[in-house]
Design a protein around this motif. Structure first.
Motif, PDB file in Angstrom:
ATOM      1  N   THR A  37       0.842  -1.193   0.000  1.00  0.00           N
ATOM      2  CA  THR A  37       0.000   0.000   0.000  1.00  0.00           C
ATOM      3  C   THR A  37       0.882   1.250   0.000  1.00  0.00           C
ATOM      4  O   THR A  37       2.105   1.163   0.095  1.00  0.00           O
ATOM      5  N   TRP A  39       0.436   3.857   2.186  1.00  0.00           N
ATOM      6  CA  TRP A  39       0.435   4.548   3.470  1.00  0.00           C
ATOM      7  C   TRP A  39       0.165   3.532   4.570  1.00  0.00           C
ATOM      8  O   TRP A  39      -0.068   2.353   4.299  1.00  0.00           O
ATOM      9  N   LYS A  40       0.189   4.001   5.811  1.00  0.00           N
ATOM     10  CA  LYS A  40      -0.104   3.118   6.936  1.00  0.00           C
ATOM     11  C   LYS A  40      -1.541   2.599   6.865  1.00  0.00           C
ATOM     12  O   LYS A  40      -2.419   3.250   6.312  1.00  0.00           O
ATOM     13  N   ALA A  41      -1.742   1.428   7.466  1.00  0.00           N
ATOM     14  CA  ALA A  41      -3.055   0.778   7.437  1.00  0.00           C
ATOM     15  C   ALA A  41      -4.136   1.705   7.989  1.00  0.00           C
ATOM     16  O   ALA A  41      -3.963   2.348   9.020  1.00  0.00           O
ATOM     17  N   HIS A  45      -7.926   1.270   3.315  1.00  0.00           N
ATOM     18  CA  HIS A  45      -7.308   0.037   2.826  1.00  0.00           C
ATOM     19  C   HIS A  45      -8.133  -1.182   3.244  1.00  0.00           C
ATOM     20  O   HIS A  45      -7.716  -2.323   3.042  1.00  0.00           O
ATOM     21  N   TYR A  49      -7.544  -5.746   3.586  1.00  0.00           N
ATOM     22  CA  TYR A  49      -7.374  -6.443   4.863  1.00  0.00           C
ATOM     23  C   TYR A  49      -8.549  -7.390   5.121  1.00  0.00           C
ATOM     24  O   TYR A  49      -8.372  -8.457   5.712  1.00  0.00           O
ATOM     25  N   GLN A  68       2.496  -2.523   4.303  1.00  0.00           N
ATOM     26  CA  GLN A  68       2.006  -1.145   4.372  1.00  0.00           C
ATOM     27  C   GLN A  68       3.105  -0.132   4.066  1.00  0.00           C
ATOM     28  O   GLN A  68       4.284  -0.389   4.264  1.00  0.00           O
ATOM     29  N   MET A 258      -5.699  -4.279  10.855  1.00  0.00           N
ATOM     30  CA  MET A 258      -5.165  -2.946  10.553  1.00  0.00           C
ATOM     31  C   MET A 258      -4.598  -2.285  11.803  1.00  0.00           C
ATOM     32  O   MET A 258      -3.557  -1.626  11.744  1.00  0.00           O
ATOM     33  N   ASP A 261      -1.214  -3.649  12.439  1.00  0.00           N
ATOM     34  CA  ASP A 261      -0.199  -3.044  11.567  1.00  0.00           C
ATOM     35  C   ASP A 261       0.039  -1.580  11.907  1.00  0.00           C
ATOM     36  O   ASP A 261       1.152  -1.078  11.787  1.00  0.00           O
ATOM     37  N   ASN A 262      -1.030  -0.886  12.305  1.00  0.00           N
ATOM     38  CA  ASN A 262      -0.938   0.547  12.587  1.00  0.00           C
ATOM     39  C   ASN A 262      -1.670   0.857  13.894  1.00  0.00           C
ATOM     40  O   ASN A 262      -2.841   1.224  13.899  1.00  0.00           O
TER      41      ASN A 262
END
Length: 345
Positions: A37, A39-41, A45, A49, A68, A258, A261-262
């Motif tokens: 991707t 950008w960050k999750a 997005h 996911y 990400q 997500m 991840d973020n």
């Protein structure tokens, strides 16, 4: 004593062995895919996911890893270099540049019918009408925006450079000046403004005023499209179904992935973002409403390019539009049956 015939034991054993081999073969048949991707999750997005979380990718024979992006991560060069298999990009401007610079990538699907790029303003300041935004004394616009869609705003809607000030992704200057306007991602910044400023901003999507690019594109290498079209089709179809399930089904597992991840994200923020995506028709509108998520048309790509030529970003004929995107994987109504079953609220 009654004894079971030996052949029954053998048959059962053979059947069990055959089943195990079939299962092993199915497991081995999973194609490993890395999708990056930009950008960050975040909720924008979410469909990708979702397809990981609910097993949709696996049902399509794909073992997908989502990589990400972020402020210190540039995944774009990894696609032509063969380090990743698919890339999520922002809008068609990136794709035009790739063709212009002979980067061997092509768009295979557009998950957003509308680019979430927006201009935001304080309520009650006369900015409820889009045409009044050009009179704002202060326009906070980041550098990349100044050299892309701001040029389109000047040519098409009469905006002027005199108001420009750089936007450094800090809301304080905008919140402090009720006459200011500011750029924003329509499914994110309005949430932050409401949280910090305690008011709902006026939000004008550029897409609703002629900025006709698709967004959240899936790009693949041209050699992948040529040599592995069946793999591309499975990834596009599974991603489209992921988006339908994310918007209209149970998305808790996707949210958890997500947040893992973020960790800066929260489920409440993502739910607010999903509500904005639905309300603004970001994913499921236009061509997607009839042809399925991911839909594209050559006519719309041509329209957007011609607008960018008028804005001075490209020269007429500079980009071979036939190389920008392929329609062979989209417009097949994938996921429409699932959307009908879920009620699409």
């Amino acid at each position: 004593m009654h004894r079971r015939p030996l052949f029954a034991h053998v048959s059962a054993h053979v059947l069990a062995l055959a089943t195990a081999l079939l299962c092993a073969g199915a497991a081995q048949a999973q194609d490993k895919v890395t999708f990056a991707t930009n950008w960050k999750a975040q909720a924008a997005h979410g469909g990708f996911y979702q397809a990981v979380a609910d097993g949709t990718y696996k049902k399509f024979g794909l073992d997908v890893t989502i990589q990400q992006g972020g402020p210190q991560v540039n995944n774009r060069p990894l696609l032509p270099a063969g380090r990743i298999d698919f890339l999520m990009t922002g809008n068609l401007l990136h794709s035009f540049d790739n063709v212009k610079n002979k980067v061997p990538t092509v768009v295979v699907a557009a998950m957003f019918q509308k680019d979430p790029q927006a201009l935001m303003a304080h309520p009650g300041q006369g900015y409820e009408k889009f045409e009044n935004l050009k009179n704002a004394p202060l326009a906070l616009i980041a550098k990349d925006g100044q050299f892309s869609w701001w040029q389109w705003l000047k040519v098409t809607h009469g905006f002027k450079d005199e108001a420009l000030k750089p936007y450094n992704y800090n809301l304080a200057p905008f919140l402090a000046n009720p006459k200011a306007i500011q750029q924003g991602y329509s499914v994110a910044e309005p949430i932050y403004i409401e949280n910090q400023g305690k008011f709902k901003p006026v939000v004008h999507l550029l897409a609703d005023h002629g900025f006709s690019t698709y967004s959240t594109l899936i790009e693949a290498r041209t050699d992948t499209v040529k040599n592995k079209p069946e793999l591309v089709q499975r990834f596009v179809d599974a991603s489209a179904i992921g988006w339908v399930n994310y918007l209209y089904g149970n998305r808790k597992a996707a949210s958890a992935l997500m947040i893992k991840d973020n960790p800066e994200m929260s489920e409440a923020e993502m739910e607010a973002s999903v509500a904005l995506m639905k309300g603004q028709g970001i994913v499921d509108s236009g061509e997607a409403a009839s042809n399925g998520v991911g839909a594209m048309s050559a006519a719309r790509i041509k329209d957007f390019y011609e607008q960018m030529v008028k804005a001075g970003l490209y020269k007429a004929g500079e980009v071979d539009l036939s190389q920008v995107a392929t329609l062979q994987f989209v417009n097949k109504k994938v996921g429409q049956d699932i959307k009908a079953k879920l009620g699409a609220k």
